[in-house]
Structure formats: structure tokens, C-alpha cells
Scaffold this active site. Structure first.
Site, PDB file in Angstrom:
ATOM      1  N   VAL A 155       0.837  -1.204   0.000  1.00 51.45           N
ATOM      2  CA  VAL A 155       0.000   0.000   0.000  1.00 51.45           C
ATOM      3  C   VAL A 155       0.870   1.252   0.000  1.00 51.45           C
ATOM      4  O   VAL A 155       0.625   2.195  -0.761  1.00 51.45           O
ATOM      5  CB  VAL A 155      -0.954   0.005   1.204  1.00 51.45           C
ATOM      6  N   TYR A 156       1.890   1.260   0.841  1.00 48.02           N
ATOM      7  CA  TYR A 156       2.801   2.408   0.905  1.00 48.02           C
ATOM      8  C   TYR A 156       3.479   2.632  -0.441  1.00 48.02           C
ATOM      9  O   TYR A 156       3.504   3.754  -0.968  1.00 48.02           O
ATOM     10  CB  TYR A 156       3.841   2.160   1.995  1.00 48.02           C
ATOM     11  N   GLY A 157       4.012   1.567  -1.031  1.00 49.00           N
ATOM     12  CA  GLY A 157       4.681   1.688  -2.324  1.00 49.00           C
ATOM     13  C   GLY A 157       3.740   2.146  -3.421  1.00 49.00           C
ATOM     14  O   GLY A 157       4.099   2.974  -4.263  1.00 49.00           O
TER      15      GLY A 157
END
Length: 249
Positions: A155-157
Site C-alpha cells: 500500500v505504501y509503495g
């Protein structure tokens, strides 16, 4: 740079704080912003003690409204000093990690709101005025995880990969009016958040890169300051890797 004002989101610690100190050292009036008022005021005092000019504007960037409010307050600070908001550094982010199957919807929504929605609406509220004046610089802080698949950082990436796409889109949209938009993509960096979230893995990730060491926040701040400055006047739409060479191996 001495006549310019910069808004740096998430600048009460880590890369954001280092960027605020660097730009202030270069003579830029700095608007420090973050969720923690006490830490924000400490950064302001640190800048002022070194002879720089800084103000703190608290903000919890979660949606379009909070982004618009921060843009308005930062613009007012710049105009009260007889200037304009010339530099925007979109640094505030949530670095949530974990397996896809265990990711709560609330976590997903928070990461996308802070890492993507807030920068989008900050640019929507700030870039048009830059364009009307004929110039400005926007630097988005991305991550190695936007380019290299790292387990547990889906999700962060993804949020940062989308921000890199926005960087290129905004460079095309505002370039004709003299507004430059670039990204800095850090590798493993010794920030409080990274050390708390990654622990020993921080060094392990760094050892996978040719240079083999963990960056200090000041290393990333130097790259941000370059892209924000006039020395990068012919650079826009770029994603500058500051990862110790991790993307080449």
C-alpha cells in the site's frame, strides 16, 4: 533563494526537518508544518537560533479540506512577509506496512489520504498561483518502494508510485507557466519512523545497494534543496533516486 518562501509538510522530524533546516540555511523563509505543535515549534526555534526565518503551521493532512486550509495559512505567512509561496515540498506521509491480507481498510484509506490525496490538493491550491506568477518549484518525496517491490510495503509503495505519476503529470500541466515539479526517491534513511518500523532491516536493505550504508536525513534534504533551487531550473518531471544505487542492482 533569499527572497523565497517554502512550505514543507511533515517537517517536525526526519527528512522534513532536515529539509527545513537546509532550506533555511540557504536563506529561504520556511513554513514548518506537522501534527505535533511542540516538535514544530522546536524546529522553528532551531532555525531561528541559527539566524534563519521560520514559522509553524499545524496540520493533520487527511483530506482535501485540510490541504486547502494549510495552503491558505502558508500563503498568508508568505504574503505577510511581503513575498509569495514559491516552494512546496510534499513530504508528509504514513509508512504503514504489513501483509496484504492483514491490511485494515482504515489503514489503506489513511495511507492513500495522507500520501496521495493531501499532496494532490496542496498542489491544486498552490500551483495555480505559482503559475500565475510565472514560476515555482514543487518537490514530492517518494520512496524506493515505489520502484522496487518490497514485501509488506504494497500500500505504501503504491501510494508513492502514484505520487511519482502525479509528478510527471504536474510537470506537463504546469511547465509552460514556469512551475517545475520533481520527485526525490530515498532509499533506507535513518529517520525515527524508519528505525521504529524497520529496525535491523534498515541496515539489511542498505547493504543490498552498491554504497552499502544507511542515509542520514541530511543526504535526502540536499537532493530536495537542489531540485527546489534555481540550479535545477532545467529539471522537471524527474524522479531523482537517492538510494545508494539500490535501483541499479
Amino acid at each position: 533563494m533569499k527572497t523565497k518562501t517554502a512550505l514543507i509538510t511533515g517537517s517536525t522530524s526526519g527528512i522534513g526537518q532536515a529539509t527545513a533546516l537546509k532550506l533555511a540555511h540557504d536563506g529561504v523563509r520556511v513554513v514548518v508544518s506537522g501534527r505535533d505543535d511542540q516538535r514544530g515549534l522546536e524546529v522553528v526555534e532551531q532555525i531561528r537560533a541559527a539566524g534563519g526565518t521560520a514559522h509553524f503551521v499545524g496540520a493533520d493532512l487527511r483530506d482535501a479540506r485540510s490541504a486547502a486550509e494549510l495552503a491558505a495559512k502558508a500563503t498568508a505567512v508568505a504574503e505577510s512577509a511581503g513575498g509569495s509561496l514559491d516552494i512546496l515540498v510534499n513530504n508528509a506521509a504514513i509508512g504503514a506496512g504489513g501483509p496484504t491480507a492483514g491490511t485494515e481498510e482504515s489503514t489503506f484509506d489513511s495511507v492513500l489520504a495522507t500520501n496521495l490525496k493531501a499532496p494532490f490538493y496542496l498542489v491544486a491550491n498552490i500551483a495555480p498561483a505559482m503559475a500565475a506568477r510565472g514560476g515555482g518549484a514543487i518537490v514530492n518525496v517518494s520512496t524506493l518502494a515505489a520502484q522496487r517491490a518490497l514485501p509488506g510495503l504494497a500500500v505504501y509503495g503504491a501510494s508513492k508510485a502514484a505520487l511519482d505519476l502525479l509528478t510527471r503529470s504536474w510537470a506537463a500541466e504546469f511547465g509552460a507557466a514556469g512551475v517545475r515539479v520533481n520527485s526525490v526517491s530515498p532509499g533506507p534513511t535513518r529517520t525515527p519512523g524508519a528505525e521504529a518500523g524497520l529496525g535491523e532491516m534498515l541496515q539489511q536493505l542498505a547493504e543490498q545497494a552498491p554504497l552499502g550504508f544507511v542515509a542520514d536525513p541530511e543526504d535526502i534534504a540536499a537532493a530536495i534543496a537542489f531540485l527546489a533551487g534555481d540550479g535545477a531550473r532545467f529539471v522537471t518531471g524527474a524522479v531523482l533516486d537517492v538510494s545508494g544505487g539500490r535501483t541499479v542492482v
